[in-house]
Design a protein around this motif. Structure first.
Motif, short mmCIF file in Angstrom:
data_model
loop_
_atom_site.label_atom_id
_atom_site.label_comp_id
_atom_site.label_asym_id
_atom_site.label_seq_id
_atom_site.Cartn_x
_atom_site.Cartn_y
_atom_site.Cartn_z
N THR A 1 1.18 -6.57 -3.66
CA THR A 1 1.68 -7.34 -4.80
C THR A 1 0.90 -7.00 -6.06
O THR A 1 1.47 -6.73 -7.12
CB THR A 1 1.59 -8.85 -4.50
N THR A 2 -0.41 -7.00 -5.92
CA THR A 2 -1.26 -6.67 -7.06
C THR A 2 -0.96 -5.26 -7.57
O THR A 2 -0.80 -5.03 -8.77
CB THR A 2 -2.75 -6.78 -6.66
N ARG B 1 0.47 -4.28 -11.30
CA ARG B 1 -0.32 -3.37 -12.14
C ARG B 1 0.52 -2.15 -12.55
O ARG B 1 0.49 -1.72 -13.69
CB ARG B 1 -1.54 -2.87 -11.35
N ASP C 1 -4.24 -8.14 -14.89
CA ASP C 1 -5.54 -8.17 -14.22
C ASP C 1 -6.04 -9.59 -14.05
O ASP C 1 -6.54 -9.96 -12.99
CB ASP C 1 -6.57 -7.37 -15.04
N THR D 1 -3.80 -11.40 -11.38
CA THR D 1 -3.97 -10.99 -9.98
C THR D 1 -5.33 -11.42 -9.45
O THR D 1 -5.46 -11.82 -8.30
CB THR D 1 -3.80 -9.47 -9.83
N GLU E 1 -5.04 -15.16 -8.77
CA GLU E 1 -4.17 -15.43 -7.62
C GLU E 1 -4.84 -15.00 -6.32
O GLU E 1 -4.80 -15.71 -5.32
CB GLU E 1 -2.84 -14.70 -7.76
N GLU E 2 -5.49 -13.83 -6.37
CA GLU E 2 -6.10 -13.32 -5.14
C GLU E 2 -7.24 -14.21 -4.68
O GLU E 2 -7.40 -14.45 -3.49
CB GLU E 2 -6.57 -11.88 -5.32
N TYR F 1 1.94 -13.64 -3.38
CA TYR F 1 0.75 -14.32 -2.85
C TYR F 1 1.15 -15.56 -2.06
O TYR F 1 0.64 -15.84 -0.99
CB TYR F 1 -0.20 -14.69 -4.00
#
Lengths: 454, 442
Positions: A269-270, A274, A290, A293, A296-297, A417
């Protein structure tokens, strides 16, 4: 006989253990599984929610397939109607073109859809009905796009049907309209069908990073947004290599760069977000992505912690088609689940290469063989869970193997996510369910026990 | 009375289901069977998915996987390949080759192909037959009964009986129609055997699609009537057919073997059950078991309780012909208005009904059933029922919106009671819902 069509992908060498996949293998009579090209074409086009989808053929092609997919709509529901010309014996003998014309007129008059897609079937293809000219004539007469989809079931696989549907979009839809002045141009999502609402999760994410969706091809789409797809800045091919041709053609015709990505798993997903920002060539957007993500991560890894503990070291057999075969592996790996067997029957050479990149050496490849072969792999590899399509669900139930449905009929969204968290929950729930113990325990009278002492 | 059709060039939201699916369903009721659809892959993939969704069981089914060039040059080569593979790998007891519209239009002669195949392979012991089932005609019901008919023909041929045979007068062959659920077939078997008869159901989905826990995957059917029982059924003293569509297969047994038969057009509701039990009582000389006497009272009592709910209510039913006939008979006993009755194709049974019947689709149901309080159809009707704001009762095929639909009983007193309660509850809930919203709006 060799396949009628040869695959467009080069067959490059991949890892030594990964099997070679024949481009478009001929289905084996008596051992064939899976849908046909007509099915594939519908999968691609039915998520255009406000359009009418008319099946030109005997009733079962439509009757057995309508309302069977998990693609969701946020509004219009005309695409969930089952329209069929319902040919009879005499239509076959005298020709069904008149009936087709009348049917188109009827649908246009009563439902006033923005467009009508007309699907040919084996029978109408065999009798040589001129779908294209009936549609052309109707379109001119009614002032309404009437789009022929020449993808009868017997031309080949489901994948080929996806591709033929993509060709119909290129030929008749994309580039025929212009966006409204206030529309912000961004990314076309190609091959994302909003199964169980996955598209909505993706859109929300893109929205938080300030990336606009230009056209959805075709999850929860409206017809007109696809007509202006050629104005997008980037194409992302999500989970459907069959539509790679569409992206390539749009790059050539309209100069839109494309990339292939997936939303299964946080890493993928990231990467996808990107990649979008990078191809949009927007510095500010890249920074926003950036930040998003990262946030969220880290939130996700917090929320995943209890599940990771539960899932660590669990073994899964994955049996699904195409891109999902490799993209879901990434998602599972992030959760600590080891994929010990993976189906490659519907994967292209590229897919197989990507699978090989993501799994260990001891993963078994399941090229074909259907349910019995999958079960065998589960048993031999001591897998804890089977992840496959709905058709194999009850096969797994009979063998008392925990199961997760990953295909288009499912009701859970696993993208992004949020989706990974949902997948983790689902895995944990499935594995920990009390039914497995209960089903395995015999009735009291079947157990050896001392006689009842009164 | 009359069978009507609304004038419309296109089918909108079809009620009709391909005949070949009916054939696949019939074969699921035979042990170690393999239905083989002679057509394109989709011709088997769709029915397989749909049947799996309805019964929540694995479905045995294979295909000859025809592609364009196969159809043009030699479709039977694929069939032969499929037969070879299925026979050598799985050794089924029964193979049903189901012809589709594709083989029909292409003019493929698989009947003769099978004959010579059987000669060459010396296929003894198994049962292999063909049945021609294009989707241009009929629906699930006709596909189902035609398959049973072909199966019976093949059995008779194989047994070689003509005229002379030993008759077991305590054995009854039950031919259950396609609209009966596995639980219905089980109920009928129990009813008949409670009078001291041996029952062989043909086919018997009550032991194959009712949910079992057998492990050890097989691509063939698990459960269902085994081949030796099937062949033994040729000795039955009587055939009982349930559903008008099953009369033809019953007649085949009669014509070839002289087995008398009795057709029960429906088995739902008080009168239909009375008739069946009374008949069994008469032919057996046994008293009606106490539990049915109890059930009869239970049913009448629950109908008394429910009649307040049904007062002034109207119902729409869209079902396969035999099923519609049965349900209409039950509705008659409830005293509700039958606003519209729709079915998928015309049969002598529905044509002879006293009420007006429409052949059409679920879109016609919306038009004809406007204002109905209760809508009875397969799960495809949910959207339409919502649009005309009727309560929805799932019945027929396919039902994917409810768990355990395949285990619901509609036959016998018990079935009528279950349905009356279900229908009554749905109407009650709908009324409660509308009361609530009217309060909120004030």
């Amino acid at each position: 006989m060799d396949p009628v069509r040869h695959d467009e992908f080069d067959s490059q060498a991949c890892g030594s253990i990964a099997p070679k996949v024949k481009a478009c293998p001929r289905p084996k009579p008596g051992e064939a599984a899976g849908g046909c090209s007509f099915d594939g074409a519908q999968i691609t086009l039915l998520p255009i929610m406000d359009a009418a989808h008319l099946v030109h053929g005997p009733v079962a092609c439509a009757g057995n397939s309508w309302e069977s997919r998990g693609t969701l709509s946020s509004g219009p529901s005309l695409s969930q109607y089952g329209f069929a010309t319902d040919l009879t014996d005499s239509d076959i003998i005298f020709g069904g073109e008149k009936k087709l014309k009348d049917s188109i007129d009827y649908i246009a008059g009563r439902f006033a859809p923005p467009a009508i897609f007309v699907y040919s079937t084996c029978v109408t293809a065999l009798t040589g009905e001129d779908l294209d000219s009936v549609c052309k004539e109707a379109a001119e007469r009614l002032g309404l796009p009437v789009i022929p989809v020449n993808s009868p079931g017997f031309v080949g696989s489901k994948n080929l049907g996806n591709r033929l549907a993509g060709e119909a979009l290129l030929q008749y839809v994309i580039g025929t309209g212009e966006p409204e002045p206030e529309t912000v141009m961004g990314v076309n999502l190609i091959g994302e069908y909003n199964i169980a609402g996955e598209m909505w999760d993706i859109e929300r994410l893109m929205g938080s990073a300030g990336i606009a969706v230009t056209s959805r091809i075709t999850g929860d789409a409206r017809y007109k947004e696809i007509t202006w797809a050629h104005r997008a800045k980037v194409n992302m091919v999500v989970c459907s290599r069959a539509l790679l041709g569409l992206a390539r053609e749009m790059e050539g015709r309209y100069g839109i760069p494309f990339f292939e990505g997936s939303f299964y798993g946080a890493k993928e997903t990231t990467y996808s977000l990107r990649q979008m920002a990078y191809l949009m060539n927007d510095r500010e957007m890249e920074r926003r992505v950036d930040r998003l993500t990262e946030r969220e991560e880290s939130r996700l890894s917090q929320e995943l912690r209890p599940y990771r503990k539960l899932l660590k070291g669990k073994r899964a057999v994955l049996y699904t088609g195409g891109v999902k075969s490799w993209s879901v592996i990434s998602a599972l790996k992030e959760l600590g689940v080891q994929v010990v067997g993976v189906g490659t029957n519907k994967s292209t050479q590229d897919d197989v290469r990507r699978i090989a990149d993501r799994v260990g050496d001891d993963t078994e490849y399941i090229p074909e063989g259907g349910a019995s072969r999958i079960i065998k792999t589960v048993r031999e590899r001591k897998a804890d869970i089977m992840i496959a399509g709905g058709r194999n669900m009850y096969v797994a139930m009979k063998e008392q193997i925990p199961f997760i449905d990953i295909n288009q009929e499912r009701h859970k969204a696993y993208a992004g996510y949020e989706g990974l968290l949902r997948l983790a929950k689902e895995l944990a729930y499935s594995l920990g369910n009390p039914i497995w113990k209960l089903a395995a325990s015999p009735a009291p009278w079947d157990k050896e026990a001392p006689p009842y002492d009164r | 009375m009359t069978v009507n059709r609304r004038k419309k060039p296109v089918s909108v939201n079809p009620l009709k289901i391909g005949q070949s699916l009916g054939a696949v369903l019939a074969l699921q009721g035979c042990y170690r069977a393999m239905p083989l659809i002679h057509g394109a892959q989709g011709c088997s993939a769709f029915p397989k998915a749909l049947l799996t969704r309805h019964f929540r069981e694995p479905i045995a089914l294979q295909t000859s996987a025809l592609q364009e060039m196969d159809v043009i040059f030699d479709a039977n080569r694929n069939l032969e390949e499929a037969l070879n593979l299925v026979l050598s790998k799985h050794r089924p007891d029964i193979i049903g080759i189901i012809g589709t519209e594709l083989t029909d239009v292409a003019g493929v002669d698989y009947q003769n192909m099978l004959k010579s195949y059987k000669r060459e392979r010396n296929m003894r012991g198994g049962l292999a037959f063909t049945v021609v089932l294009p989707d241009f005609r009929g629906s699930l019901e006709s596909g189902f009964s035609a398959t049973v008919e072909s199966m019976i023909d093949e059995m008779i041929q194989q047994a070689g009986h003509r005229g002379a045979r030993s008759v077991n007068s305590r054995q009854i062959t039950l031919l259950p129609g396609s609209f009966l659920t596995p639980a219905d077939v089980m109920e009928l078997k129990e009813m008949i055997s409670s009078f001291g008869f041996e029952v062989i159901a043909l086919p018997d989905i009550s032991t194959s699609l009712s949910g079992h826990l057998l492990t050890g995957f097989s691509p063939l059917t698990r459960g269902g009537v085994p081949l030796d029982s099937m062949l033994q059924s040729l000795q039955s003293g009587l055939t009982i057919a349930v559903g008008g569509s099953m009369e033809r297969p019953a007649r085949r047994l009669h014509n070839a073997l002289g087995t008398p038969y009795k057709v029960f057009e429906g088995a739902m509701g008080l009168k239909a059950t009375d008739e069946l039990l009374h008949f069994l009582h008469q032919i057996s000389g046994e008293p009606v078991p106490l539990r049915y006497c109890w059930q009869r009272e239970n049913l009448l009592d629950s109908m008394l309780d429910a009649h307040f709910q049904f007062a002034g209510m109207s119902v729409l039913a869209a079902l396969e012909p035999d099923h519609l006939y049965s349900v209409s008979g039950w509705l008659e006993e409830l005293g509700v208005e039958q606003k519209a009755l729709l079915t998928s194709f015309e049969t002598p049974l529905v044509a002879g009904m006293e009420r007006e019947v429409w052949v059409g689709d679920l879109d016609d149901a919306e038009v004809l059933g406007k204002g109905a309080d209760l809508w009875i159809s397969n799960s495809h009707g949910i959207a339409g029922a919502k649009r005309v704001s009727a309560a929805f009762l799932a019945a027929g095929f396919p039902v994917w919106s409810e768990l355990g639909a395949y285990m619901s009983v509609s036959v016998g007193y018990r079935g009528a009671m279950e349905w009356s309660n279900r229908a009554g509850n749905l109407i009650m809930q709908r009324e409660a819902g509308s009361r609530e919203s009217s309060v909120r709006h004030r």
